[in-house]
Design an enzyme around this catalytic site. Structure first.
Site, PDB file in Angstrom:
ATOM      1  N   ASN B 195     -24.419  20.190  10.616  1.00 61.10           N
ATOM      2  CA  ASN B 195     -25.115  20.500  11.859  1.00 61.10           C
ATOM      3  C   ASN B 195     -25.997  21.735  11.662  1.00 61.10           C
ATOM      4  OD1 ASN B 195     -25.721  20.258  14.652  1.00 61.10           O
ATOM      5  ND2 ASN B 195     -24.237  21.865  15.139  1.00 61.10           N
ATOM      6  N   GLU B 231     -14.040  22.520  16.037  1.00 56.70           N
ATOM      7  CA  GLU B 231     -14.499  23.685  16.784  1.00 56.70           C
ATOM      8  C   GLU B 231     -16.027  23.685  16.820  1.00 56.70           C
ATOM      9  OE1 GLU B 231     -12.414  24.160  14.058  1.00 56.70           O
ATOM     10  OE2 GLU B 231     -10.755  23.852  15.457  1.00 56.70           O
ATOM     11  N   LEU B 232     -16.549  23.476  17.969  1.00 56.46           N
ATOM     12  CA  LEU B 232     -17.994  23.364  18.153  1.00 56.46           C
ATOM     13  C   LEU B 232     -18.748  24.536  17.526  1.00 56.46           C
ATOM     14  CD1 LEU B 232     -20.323  21.915  19.686  1.00 56.46           C
ATOM     15  CD2 LEU B 232     -19.831  23.469  21.569  1.00 56.46           C
ATOM     16  N   ASP B 233     -19.729  24.252  16.730  1.00 53.26           N
ATOM     17  CA  ASP B 233     -20.608  25.278  16.140  1.00 53.26           C
ATOM     18  C   ASP B 233     -19.835  26.313  15.343  1.00 53.26           C
ATOM     19  OD1 ASP B 233     -22.782  24.069  17.193  1.00 53.26           O
ATOM     20  OD2 ASP B 233     -23.085  25.486  18.827  1.00 53.26           O
ATOM     21  N   ASP B 234     -18.652  25.960  14.885  1.00 54.63           N
ATOM     22  CA  ASP B 234     -17.840  26.987  14.245  1.00 54.63           C
ATOM     23  C   ASP B 234     -17.273  26.506  12.911  1.00 54.63           C
ATOM     24  OD1 ASP B 234     -17.079  29.639  14.471  1.00 54.63           O
ATOM     25  OD2 ASP B 234     -15.042  29.077  15.075  1.00 54.63           O
TER      26      ASP B 234
END
Lengths: 289, 289, 289, 289
Positions: B195, B231-234
């Site tokens: 991403n 974990e979103l964006d992590d």
């Protein structure tokens, strides 16, 4: 006991790492970190390890001999202790590069220690002595003014070498030292003398480079740190960087920006060399970060 | 015959490289390049080599078995062929990231090939089809508008997975795909879904991040490419970069600068993953440049 | 005689530059450089000029009055002389930022002069005194250890303010000063107190930020210099920069990289403020390079 | 109605901005943004404004005449409409620069529009036509092979000029166009033809520059975008940037890094020129960001 650095470079052949790590294992040396690189263009192999003995001390000479036994003819093997090695800095009038190194040393952020500064002018003595470092003035003026009085280039360089060698430095740094040095002089310190010079796109020869850069309207100003070789400003490059400028920057502000990037690039190069991370390979360097 | 990539990671122990290179030598594989790294914090070992057989082909499964035999329990060994592996790109409305990847692929500068693009909007179809790549529209609108009609999140994600899996991609790239994905969906593609998201100092949550960055007067705008995890964006970071902005940049110009850095960082990350240069290690990556 | 800086900010309206330059012309001031900027979002106008009188001196108060007469209500007008204004630096234990400022001052590369350093620890006294600058120790320990002994936060901050104000500084720099300051204290020095803090993508709260950055595997480490406001680490940003790191950098090397970028960003911000190039506009700055 | 850009450059004198803004006010033009710069070395004044009429349209010719009346002799005044002006791109074999421009145009991120691409090879036709842009092949081969057949350099350049002029472009971009152009040809497009070339520290003349850069062990690779003048690769610089490389980068990877930075720097320069932000001043540019 103490950590050692093992450096190998030799023509590449099959199984080199296998052989080197075999020797290190036989001598009960734990490899803390290790990096290797093969230059595929010349088929040359480079290896750097930091090792700690599982018990007892490292017998550096014996380790070197063991390694040479398993390596191809022509291999270079070095075993050095990790410590803060002595360094001499040569200067002329500009304070920014030597100041940065003095400060890093004073606050414990240099993996070496400055044992002396030598200047062909006396101007920077107060700055240097403020840090408790001895300053030696090796003037060249008589040479310039009265070339017939016997202080020829050779005499000046002999005085300079004596002032440097009195400190028995491992590394010599030309921190904006503005005299051209002879090939003979340079060869005394091959592989351990570092210079910094400004760099521009395009390049400018001659005097007043920042004025030329301004006149040409460059958008970047840079610096290059390199080992000193007989070819002026053309030795193997250790580190480079640039900083942006624009039309609103006067020649003075460009020079300021240049000073800032020079001191950073020089400090980066000096750290790399003091940590034995830089191999010279022909006109190139291999830098083991 | 063809070049292979050998990837190993395992708990560190003495002599690992010695053992690995022993196996490679026994199988008459020439090591063209090889890099290793030990994470000293966790005592974990990482190794990447590109090898070419001196004669005949590489029997990947047998090589893997030989390596596992000499390595500690829990070692991960992969042997992959160097080729241009298939990749699917997921998009919403923004063209800059997918456009960059399509262009790099079209001009032969991507070490992989885009086999399909999937969008939750149909907007980018013309751009994608211009490059001769199939575009699949997997709308989610009914979900948003009429949540009771049966196209729930699960149904949408099943349709999305089907559209992706139809291309059997090795790597999946979310190129500004603007829907949050469930942990279940993400876990299907663990370690191979990348991403890109914008990054700022300080960070801004919520809508209109460039407007927030403008209001806060940031001087840098960045982008982070990472593996997708629950974990979103992590997830583990693969690549990051920034670009300078100043008070004179409107939110629109900041967004433009952000688009430019996002597409570059994403392309850099995609290349690294396609060349098998990235290990995931907990929340970190080890990138073998 | 001497060069003056004229700073104006006010709501934008038609003909502002026309009116300002009319006043400057009437007073026979030659504009050496001048920059203006209109923030289109808030319709606010900013103007900075360096002027030299064609004859005689600049009557600053009269010039200010003339300018205010032609400007909209609520205009801020400042007329300052270009000189090396006094600056106080506050420190705790870390030497890199204050060392950089001391060195720049010592070699004449700072458009201001350090007149005193104040520390809540005594550790950096030798470094500071090496440069001939007075060091004042304002301890807070009694506060921490025996909160009931009367040296409460207020008492400590009063002592700190007294130590600062004794030098009558134009600018106050928090060079890794590691105590949280109260809104009351901060408001005394509004618009002229600068802080530096490390910045990461993503951001990390709490202790040991470099350890957290390492654990998270960041690829960039940054620094932000900002004006101090009541919101901790959240005042208007003056300058930011980053430096790349990778998986091979230990937390210690990341901290070193962080120190290097912090000192550079702080020095850049201090120079900009000392040259009156920074307007504060709400939570943003306008920087007239 | 529509937004206009007003550009002025002339010898500096007292009150220029006062006079210019007076004219703009008289004509009821609201200044949306405006920037000015005085080159103190040559005492030359530069001004750029974006204006919107309070009512009615801008009579560009009348405005220009009004401005010229209040400005010193020799002033250059331009009034241009903000729109997406036509651009022709010239190419040889390399796709990365033209590809970037085509993509930016296709996704609406270019403040201009590509109306044609002209190549001295036919190789990039498919890429260009994929974007619906006409490609014209103007071969030079007969010239190279049979210099006596009448297609001399002059004939080739006449054909090239005809192909370019057929599109009536405002801006011409040499996107890795690999033929040296005559001073006569170049002078036709003075101030509106942009070139990109690789830049290195140090610089390398002759063939195979990335091979030379590799052999020399550079740590940075750059690119320079500039206006084309009779001096090959030496016209006024519009934009420059660099990207880091190291010993592990092969000449091929260095060339890849070079392509990436070239396309970015060229796109940045093209945007600046299309937005009328660049003044040429002797060998320098003034870029109004």
């Amino acid at each position: 006991m103490s950590r050692q650095i093992v450096l190998v470079d030799c023509p590449d052949s099959v199984g080199l790492i296998h052989r080197i790590t075999g020797v290190l294992g036989d001598r009960r040396l734990n490899i803390e970190t290790n990096q290797e690189f093969v230059d595929t263009a010349t088929r040359h192999f480079f290896f750097r390890a930091e090792v700690v003995p599982a018990d007892g001390a490292v017998a550096a000479a014996a380790l070197r001999a063991d390694l040479e036994r398993v390596l191809p003819a022509g291999a270079t093997v070095r075993v050095t202790a990790v410590d803060r090695r002595p360094m001499v800095v040569c200067v002329t009038r500009e304070p920014h590069c030597v100041g940065e190194l003095l400060l890093l040393d004073a606050v414990g952020e240099l993996p070496g220690r400055i044992v002396g500064v030598v200047g062909n002018h006396d101007l920077l003595r107060p700055l240097v002595e403020r840090f408790g470092i001895p300053f030696t003035h090796v003037p060249h003026q008589r040479l310039d003014r009265v070339p017939s009085d016997g202080l020829d280039r050779g005499a000046h360089e002999r005085a300079l070498a004596a002032a440097i060698d009195a400190h028995a430095p491992a590394v010599i740094v030309l921190a904006r030292y503005m005299r051209v040095l002879s090939p003979d002089f340079v060869s005394r310190y091959a592989g351990r003398m570092i210079n910094i010079h400004h760099s521009f796109l395009p390049a400018f020869a001659g005097a007043a480079p920042y004025r030329q850069a301004f006149d040409r309207g460059v958008k970047l100003i840079g610096a290059t740190a390199h080992f000193v070789t007989a070819e002026l400003d053309d030795g193997p490059i250790i580190a480079q960087d640039v900083t942006p400028v624009d039309h609103a920057d006067t020649p003075e502000r460009m020079a300021q920006a240049g000073s800032d990037v020079e001191k950073l690039v020089l400090a980066r190069a000096v750290r790399l060399v003091l940590e034995d991370r830089v191999f010279v390979h022909g006109r190139r360097t291999v830098v083991m970060r």
